[in-house]
Scaffold this active site. Structure first.
Site, mmCIF file in Angstrom:
data_model
loop_
_atom_site.group_PDB
_atom_site.id
_atom_site.type_symbol
_atom_site.label_atom_id
_atom_site.label_comp_id
_atom_site.label_asym_id
_atom_site.label_seq_id
_atom_site.Cartn_x
_atom_site.Cartn_y
_atom_site.Cartn_z
ATOM 1 N N SER A 1 13.279 61.576 40.429
ATOM 2 C CA SER A 1 13.777 62.594 39.520
ATOM 3 C C SER A 1 14.626 63.617 40.262
ATOM 4 O O SER A 1 14.395 63.883 41.453
ATOM 5 C CB SER A 1 12.564 63.290 38.890
ATOM 6 O OG SER A 1 12.954 64.489 38.284
ATOM 7 N N TYR B 1 3.620 67.624 39.653
ATOM 8 C CA TYR B 1 4.402 66.468 39.183
ATOM 9 C C TYR B 1 5.595 66.227 40.113
ATOM 10 O O TYR B 1 5.816 65.119 40.610
ATOM 11 C CB TYR B 1 4.890 66.683 37.743
ATOM 12 C CG TYR B 1 5.959 65.682 37.350
ATOM 13 C CD1 TYR B 1 5.620 64.357 37.080
ATOM 14 C CD2 TYR B 1 7.315 66.042 37.293
ATOM 15 C CE1 TYR B 1 6.597 63.418 36.765
ATOM 16 C CE2 TYR B 1 8.297 65.112 36.971
ATOM 17 C CZ TYR B 1 7.933 63.811 36.707
ATOM 18 O OH TYR B 1 8.905 62.879 36.397
ATOM 19 N N LYS C 1 6.773 62.993 42.981
ATOM 20 C CA LYS C 1 8.036 62.253 43.137
ATOM 21 C C LYS C 1 8.513 62.333 44.585
ATOM 22 O O LYS C 1 8.984 61.347 45.143
ATOM 23 C CB LYS C 1 9.105 62.806 42.180
ATOM 24 C CG LYS C 1 8.781 62.570 40.713
ATOM 25 C CD LYS C 1 8.692 61.082 40.395
ATOM 26 C CE LYS C 1 8.142 60.802 39.014
ATOM 27 N NZ LYS C 1 7.786 59.395 38.789
#
Ligand SMILES: NC(=O)c1ccc[n+]([C@@H]2O[C@H](COP(=O)([O-])OP(=O)(O)OC[C@H]3O[C@@H](n4cnc5c(N)ncnc54)[C@H](O)[C@@H]3O)[C@@H](O)[C@H]2O)c1
Length: 336
Positions: free
Chosen positions: A125, A150, A154
């Site tokens: 992302s 979160y 990644k």
């Protein structure tokens, strides 16, 4: 050629399954339905005329993952979408995010390494860049400290793959750093299915227009941008899905220069929140009920991709416009 798509009944996964099947790949989906519905399988079948193989399986269950791969030794590529993705929830429940997003990656990667052909694509992302110092954002831009658990999953995910690639020359992997995926398949048979309160702007817009939300809040109109609202690089989910097929083909054709590579997947163009609202109003003919609310903490002001690496090296380019995406999202909302 058999391709595994984890999280293949989710938003981006389902659109990718459609594009893979359209290109003649045989698809096996693993999904635990934690953030999707089995009905998505019908949508995929209606669009492509083919039903992919489906295994309802929680990838946190290591033994089951190993057993699955022992039954599918002929997989030539794995695209790993499965993850939890709600930024706010990840702040509240960090361990849930580290467990789901990291363990599943490790287990899938371990099994992929045991296959004869080890090609792997990871859903990363643009969140890894945080508020980048320079725009548009190049893949070489520094990775900033993650704003949420979160986002951290990644960053850690990318590092895990990079470390494994260093010692496993037979593994070929690509991380695709998505900017802001929106829209739906033009058939309106699959799309984004937010469970509960939408986390992203576009489902919030379409749900507000459809009457299931009272009003959209635009968080801040006093940012240093032309109209004062935040700017993002909105990428049509069908273009994004096609990027996965191109990336997989690159690995299958052994065209990759290194055994680990990273590409930005965006349009290269930033659009403000107000531009997205205007695009929606134009294509739908609906007036949107919105209000200007105070800024939200943690919001990056602007982020849009430099796509020259994905355009030239990967050979992929976004083709659909913001209007295309908003129209497809609205058609999808109406079909719901
Ligand atoms: N949508 C975005 O804005 C965005 C942006 C950048 C990156 N990503 C990443 O792209 C990937 C796909 O995102 P999405 O928007 O399609 O999300 P999604 O929630 O719609 O899809 C993820 C799918 O994975 C499944 N899943 C989750 N945990 C699982 C587990 N343990 N075992 C099996 N299946 C599991 C869910 O049921 C769901 O169907 C994610 O990794 C996400 O972090 C998404």
């Amino acid at each position: 050629m058999k391709v595994l798509v984890t999280g293949g009944l989710g938003f981006i996964g389902s659109h990718t399954v459609v594009e893979l099947q359209n290109e003649g790949f045989e698809v096996v989906i693993i999904d635990d339905l934690s953030n999707s519905s089995i009905r998505v399988l019908e949508g995929i079948t209606a669009i492509t005329g083919k039903t992919p193989i489906f295994e309802q399986l929680d990838l946190k269950e290591k033994d089951k993952v190993e057993h699955f791969f022992s039954q599918h030794k002929d997989i030539v590529g794995s695209i790993h979408f499965a993850a939890s993705k709600a930024v706010g929830e990840s702040v509240e429940r960090p361990l849930l995010y580290y467990e789901n997003n990291i363990n599943t990656l490790v287990y899938v990667l371990k099994s992929v390494l045991n296959l004869k052909v080890s090609n792997f694509i990871f859903s990363s992302s643009c969140t890894v860049y945080g508020q980048a110092d320079e725009l548009p954002i190049l893949e070489s831009a520094p990775i900033k400290a993650a704003e949420s658990p979160y986002g951290n999953t990644k960053q850690i995910g990318e590092e895990i793959i990079r470390d494994v690639c260093k010692v496993s020359p037979s593994l070929n992997a690509i991380s695709l750093r998505y900017f802001n995926p929106i829209g739906a398949h033009e058939s309106a048979k699959i799309g984004e299915l937010p469970i509960g309160m939408p986390q992203n702007l576009v489902p919030f817009i379409t749900q507000t227009a459809a009457g299931s939300r009272a009003q959209l809040s635009v968080f801040g109109n006093d940012y240093p941008t032309p109209d004062g609202t935040c700017i993002r690089d909105y990428i049509h989910v069908v273009d994004l899905a096609k990027a996965h097929v191109v990336a997989l083909q690159r690995l299958l054709d052994k065209k990759n220069k290194e055994n680990y590579d990273v590409f930005n997947i965006g349009t290269g163009k930033g659009s403000s929140v107000m531009e997205v609202i205007k695009s929606f109003e134009k294509v739908s003919g609906q007036k949107l009920n919105y209000r200007i609310a105070p800024r939200r903490t943690g919001d990056v002001i602007q982020a849009y991709a430099d796509t020259s690496k994905s355009n030239t090296e990967l050979g992929w380019k976004a083709e659909l416009t913001l209007d295309d995406a908003m129209l497809s999202a609205w058609k999808w909302q109406k079909s719901l």
